[in-house]
Design a protein around this motif. Structure first.
Motif: not given
Length: 138
Positions: A43-49, A59-61, A84-86, A133-136
């Motif tokens: 399991a991972q977390s990703f993000f984007a600004v 971002g990451f991923g 996933s959760a957004y 900001h977006l977190a996944i």
């Protein structure tokens, strides 16, 4: 963008615009499969600004960010995000200043399993360009 999408958007219908063949091909690069039951050991977390003009600040991923229309964006990640959760939040990409107030909606991108569809609004509910900001959680 098609005239029918513009008319639907102006009427308050928030249906996603169609995905082009090029967008689908670009999104399929380095796609990691999703799981069907719970969080896997990987399991991972990703993000984007993302800036209000649709450019990816960091971002990451995150592979890319695109402004599709006023207040309408897509962000593509390197992994399949199905299931996933957004989580989205209005905000500037820098470390100083204050963002104009507003609202945000986030959902998976139709036709792109590693994409997220985002719309940003004024506090009055009118589509408007806003940084976010977006977190996944995947």
């Amino acid at each position: 963008m098609s005239e029918s999408f513009n008319a639907e958007r102006d009427a308050g219908i928030t249906e996603q615009p169609p995905v082009s063949k090029t967008e689908r091909e670009q999104a399929s690069i380095a796609l990691v499969p999703a799981t069907t039951s719970g969080m896997p050991p990987t399991a991972q977390s990703f993000f984007a600004v993302v800036n209000a003009n649709g450019t990816l600040a960091r971002g990451f991923g995150a592979v890319s960010a695109t402004r599709l229309a006023t207040g309408t964006y897509q962000v593509v990640f390197s992994h399949n995000l199905t299931g996933s959760a957004y989580v989205g939040s209005i905000g500037l990409s820098g470390s100083v200043g204050a963002s104009a107030p507003g609202e945000i909606t986030v959902v998976g991108r139709a036709g792109i399993p590693n994409g997220v569809f985002i719309q940003t609004f004024t506090s009055a509910g009118v589509l408007a360009d806003r940084g976010f900001h977006l977190a996944i959680l995947s």
